[in-house]
Design an enzyme around this catalytic site. Sequence first.
Site, short mmCIF file in Angstrom:
data_model
loop_
_atom_site.label_atom_id
_atom_site.label_comp_id
_atom_site.label_asym_id
_atom_site.label_seq_id
_atom_site.Cartn_x
_atom_site.Cartn_y
_atom_site.Cartn_z
N HIS A 54 0.85 -1.19 0.00
CA HIS A 54 0.00 0.00 0.00
C HIS A 54 0.88 1.24 0.00
O HIS A 54 2.11 1.13 0.10
CB HIS A 54 -1.00 -0.02 1.16
N HIS A 56 1.42 3.94 1.96
CA HIS A 56 1.92 4.72 3.10
C HIS A 56 3.44 4.88 3.03
O HIS A 56 4.16 3.98 2.59
CB HIS A 56 1.51 4.06 4.42
N ASP A 58 5.82 4.76 5.12
CA ASP A 58 6.70 3.78 5.77
C ASP A 58 6.70 2.43 5.02
O ASP A 58 7.27 1.45 5.51
CB ASP A 58 6.32 3.58 7.25
N HIS A 59 6.11 2.41 3.82
CA HIS A 59 6.12 1.20 2.98
C HIS A 59 6.71 1.47 1.59
O HIS A 59 7.19 0.55 0.94
CB HIS A 59 4.71 0.61 2.88
N HIS A 113 -7.35 -1.13 5.84
CA HIS A 113 -6.34 -0.19 6.34
C HIS A 113 -6.26 0.99 5.35
O HIS A 113 -6.30 2.15 5.76
CB HIS A 113 -5.01 -0.92 6.46
N ASP A 137 0.15 -3.86 6.31
CA ASP A 137 -0.49 -3.40 7.55
C ASP A 137 -1.93 -3.90 7.65
O ASP A 137 -2.76 -3.27 8.31
CB ASP A 137 -0.52 -1.86 7.60
N HIS A 175 5.28 -4.61 10.62
CA HIS A 175 5.67 -3.89 11.85
C HIS A 175 5.89 -4.87 13.01
O HIS A 175 5.23 -5.90 13.10
CB HIS A 175 4.60 -2.89 12.27
#
Length: 257
Positions: A54, A56, A58-59, A113, A137, A175
């Site tokens: 996805h 985001h 942090d990805h 999410h 996530d 995570h």
Amino acid sequence: MQIERLPALSDNYIFLLTDAEQRLAAVVDPAEAAPVLRRLDALQADLVAILNTHHHGDHVGGNAELLRHFPEAVVYGGAADRGRIPGQKVFLQEGDRVTFADREATVIFVPGHTRAHIAYYFPPLHSREPGDLFCGDTLFAGGCGRLFEGTPAQMVASLTKLRALPDYTRVWCAHEYTLKNLQFAHAMEPQNAVLSDRLHQVTVARQHQEATVPSDLGLEKQTNPFLRWDQPSLQAAMQSQDPVQTFARLRGKKDQW
Ligand code: ZN
Ligand code: FE
């Protein structure tokens, strides 16, 4: 195909898939480029694919820099993430296939999410080996992602698809949230003995700074409350007999916890 776990940012995991013979690599959700580049350099491997779950930061935070070093690498992501994933070339839908080395992943559409989230499931090559699920996530060890762009009903539908995979599946979530997740889970289901055991094991593992990812999907089914919306014990705790409402109340409690 070998799988390596690279810690990144404060609590992210990046997964490096390698084909040692060919010296080729693919990376799942590169939060940042530096740890991936260091490892590729040590392996003398070329990056051929970036698999994003996805959009985001942090990805996908490492996408652009990885592409500067490996312009040929193909960036995969969900069809509905068009315009949100840097460098995306392939727009995947439910049931699409992605091959790497000796394995072939099936794409599972898992909105909740985010509205575009996908997971990559690599079935085992041989019956005694585990499958590998890269679920970003959506599903965490002992928990699930927050609902930023989706509804509880969507997330239940998505988690239902993941729950249908074989027990012997490694869950490579993005995570290290397992300890907090299981502390919450235990508060919701104090009578679940398998969960109590797991909480104890994970508490000890984290005291020694050990990673708790990948987890085992069979164990998730027994201990992760976000896969247990149809369990009478959990429904009683949430004062509902409706799976989606049970899930929604549980997610709401976790958000406040
Ligand atoms: Zn996310
Ligand atoms: Fe994340």
